[in-house]
Design a protein around this motif. Structure first.
Motif, PDB file in Angstrom:
ATOM      1  N   SER A  35      -6.384 -31.318 -20.805  1.00 34.13           N
ATOM      2  CA  SER A  35      -7.620 -30.562 -20.603  1.00 34.13           C
ATOM      3  C   SER A  35      -7.969 -29.713 -21.824  1.00 34.13           C
ATOM      4  O   SER A  35      -9.135 -29.458 -22.093  1.00 34.13           O
ATOM      5  CB  SER A  35      -7.515 -29.657 -19.371  1.00 34.13           C
TER       6      SER A  35
ATOM      7  N   GLU B  49     -12.779 -35.255 -16.013  1.00 35.94           N
ATOM      8  CA  GLU B  49     -12.194 -34.008 -15.507  1.00 35.94           C
ATOM      9  C   GLU B  49     -12.393 -33.909 -13.997  1.00 35.94           C
ATOM     10  O   GLU B  49     -11.513 -33.480 -13.258  1.00 35.94           O
ATOM     11  CB  GLU B  49     -12.829 -32.787 -16.191  1.00 35.94           C
ATOM     12  N   GLY B  50     -13.580 -34.311 -13.550  1.00 31.72           N
ATOM     13  CA  GLY B  50     -13.871 -34.273 -12.118  1.00 31.72           C
ATOM     14  C   GLY B  50     -12.981 -35.228 -11.354  1.00 31.72           C
ATOM     15  O   GLY B  50     -12.462 -34.906 -10.279  1.00 31.72           O
ATOM     16  N   ASN B  53      -9.524 -33.815 -11.159  1.00 27.96           N
ATOM     17  CA  ASN B  53      -9.512 -32.749 -10.157  1.00 27.96           C
ATOM     18  C   ASN B  53      -9.402 -33.303  -8.745  1.00 27.96           C
ATOM     19  O   ASN B  53      -8.644 -32.801  -7.920  1.00 27.96           O
ATOM     20  CB  ASN B  53     -10.797 -31.907 -10.252  1.00 27.96           C
ATOM     21  N   HIS B  57      -6.147 -32.322  -6.671  1.00 28.32           N
ATOM     22  CA  HIS B  57      -6.366 -31.262  -5.679  1.00 28.32           C
ATOM     23  C   HIS B  57      -6.865 -31.760  -4.323  1.00 28.32           C
ATOM     24  O   HIS B  57      -6.788 -31.040  -3.344  1.00 28.32           O
ATOM     25  CB  HIS B  57      -7.410 -30.256  -6.197  1.00 28.32           C
ATOM     26  N   ILE B  83     -12.350 -25.187  -2.573  1.00 27.41           N
ATOM     27  CA  ILE B  83     -11.933 -24.257  -3.631  1.00 27.41           C
ATOM     28  C   ILE B  83     -12.014 -22.849  -3.055  1.00 27.41           C
ATOM     29  O   ILE B  83     -13.072 -22.405  -2.607  1.00 27.41           O
ATOM     30  CB  ILE B  83     -12.852 -24.396  -4.866  1.00 27.41           C
ATOM     31  N   ALA B  89     -11.980 -20.092 -10.261  1.00 28.58           N
ATOM     32  CA  ALA B  89     -11.744 -21.481 -10.683  1.00 28.58           C
ATOM     33  C   ALA B  89     -12.567 -21.832 -11.919  1.00 28.58           C
ATOM     34  O   ALA B  89     -12.198 -22.701 -12.702  1.00 28.58           O
ATOM     35  CB  ALA B  89     -12.068 -22.443  -9.545  1.00 28.58           C
ATOM     36  N   SER B  95      -5.723 -21.736 -12.977  1.00 30.17           N
ATOM     37  CA  SER B  95      -5.398 -22.999 -12.316  1.00 30.17           C
ATOM     38  C   SER B  95      -4.497 -22.774 -11.121  1.00 30.17           C
ATOM     39  O   SER B  95      -3.652 -21.878 -11.125  1.00 30.17           O
ATOM     40  CB  SER B  95      -4.692 -23.935 -13.305  1.00 30.17           C
ATOM     41  N   ALA B  97      -2.928 -25.535 -10.005  1.00 36.52           N
ATOM     42  CA  ALA B  97      -2.132 -26.769 -10.050  1.00 36.52           C
ATOM     43  C   ALA B  97      -0.635 -26.449 -10.087  1.00 36.52           C
ATOM     44  O   ALA B  97      -0.222 -25.398 -10.564  1.00 36.52           O
ATOM     45  CB  ALA B  97      -2.510 -27.608 -11.269  1.00 36.52           C
ATOM     46  N   GLY B 107      -3.897 -29.233 -15.348  1.00 42.79           N
ATOM     47  CA  GLY B 107      -3.609 -27.944 -14.755  1.00 42.79           C
ATOM     48  C   GLY B 107      -3.571 -26.836 -15.797  1.00 42.79           C
ATOM     49  O   GLY B 107      -2.894 -25.834 -15.649  1.00 42.79           O
ATOM     50  N   GLY B 111     -10.390 -27.646 -16.341  1.00 36.25           N
ATOM     51  CA  GLY B 111     -11.139 -28.724 -15.697  1.00 36.25           C
ATOM     52  C   GLY B 111     -12.574 -28.349 -15.381  1.00 36.25           C
ATOM     53  O   GLY B 111     -13.515 -28.906 -15.966  1.00 36.25           O
ATOM     54  N   LEU B 112     -12.759 -27.381 -14.490  1.00 37.82           N
ATOM     55  CA  LEU B 112     -14.127 -26.978 -14.148  1.00 37.82           C
ATOM     56  C   LEU B 112     -14.877 -26.383 -15.341  1.00 37.82           C
ATOM     57  O   LEU B 112     -16.048 -26.708 -15.550  1.00 37.82           O
ATOM     58  CB  LEU B 112     -14.117 -26.013 -12.955  1.00 37.82           C
TER      59      LEU B 112
END
Lengths: 120, 145
Positions: A35, B49-50, B53, B57, B83, B89, B95, B97, B107, B111-112
């Motif tokens: 990331s 990334e989505g 996730n 998660h 979430i 977030a 994170s 994770a 993690g 990501g978001l």
């Protein structure tokens, strides 16, 4: 710097991508966290990592990274190498540690790209 | 005339190694649709990334993509835990994770934030225990102001 020069400087094994050794790379990024890699896009980049799984190649695919260098003697599986080969990504393996490998490339004239991206 | 292409991906939550397959396929589709390389890269990273996730998660989910002349719209929907604190977030570095996920290279709490960074518009709808829907829009051309 060409990928061939990266290979020479890092005394690296070529795992796939012989055809691309003369491609020019302009910047590099070293991280085990994908990331973090995904946060900073640069053109024609090299990715140095100690992480050794399929997501390294996926990340490289998404970012159009030209060359992945596995540091610290990590050996990717045949499946990972194949995945890279299919997407035209050159894969090298070096026994140097991350910090040293980054330093050697920097000294050789490759840098992290102009300055840094402000994230906020 | 407006051309529109719809794509649907089902993302499995069981296998981390195959996470990213949808994004790879999505990226190839965008190439076929003559989207510019820079826009493809931004949209692909946001999607990837989505996808990650959803795998780490939310036990997987679906990605519905609509590409028209102006925009690439990605709707990621899952039936995961939701979430708990969206504001947190969204902070770079935050994170929830596990260490196991971090060992896999994710993690990092990016990501978001990355999804927001690479899309032009992003909305998150989340309900605890029911799931999350993230909608991202990436413009095909930079806006002229």
């Amino acid at each position: 710097m060409t990928i061939r020069e990266v290979q020479t400087i890092l005394d690296a094994r070529l795992l796939t991508g012989e055809d691309s050794l003369d491609k020019e790379v302009l910047s590099a990024c070293g991280s085990d966290m994908m990331s973090d890699v995904l946060a900073f896009v640069k053109d024609q980049a090299v990715l140095l990592t100690g992480l050794c799984n399929a997501q390294v190649i996926r990340t490289a695919q998404m970012m159009d990274i030209l060359c992945v260098v596995f540091v610290r003697g990590k050996n990717p599986t045949e499946e990972i190498i194949q995945m890279a080969a299919e997407s035209g990504i050159t894969v090298l393996g070096t026994d140097h540690r991350m910090f040293s490998a980054c330093g050697m490339l920097w000294e050789g004239g490759l840098n992290g790209g102009a300055g840094y991206d402000k994230f906020h | 005339m407006t051309n529109s292409t719809e794509l649907l991906y089902v993302i499995s939550g069981e296998d981390f190694a195959s996470a990213g397959e949808a994004s790879t396929s999505f990226k190839n589709e965008l190439k076929k649709l003559n989207v510019s390389p820079e826009v493809i890269r931004r949209a692909s990273i946001a999607m990837y990334e989505g996808e990650i996730n959803m795998v780490i998660h939310a036990y997987g989910g679906t990605a519905r993509v609509t590409v028209d002349d102006k925009d690439i719209k990605i709707v990621l929907a899952d039936n995961g835990p939701g979430i708990e604190d969206v504001e947190k977030a969204m902070q770079a570095g935050y994170s929830t994770a596990t260490d196991g996920i971090r060992d896999l290279g994710f993690g990092a709490g990016m990501g978001l934030p990355n999804m927001k960074k690479y899309s032009d518009e992003m909305t998150i709808e989340t309900h605890e225990g029911e799931g999350t829907t993230v909608t991202m829009i990436v413009h095909r051309e930079p806006e002229v102001s």
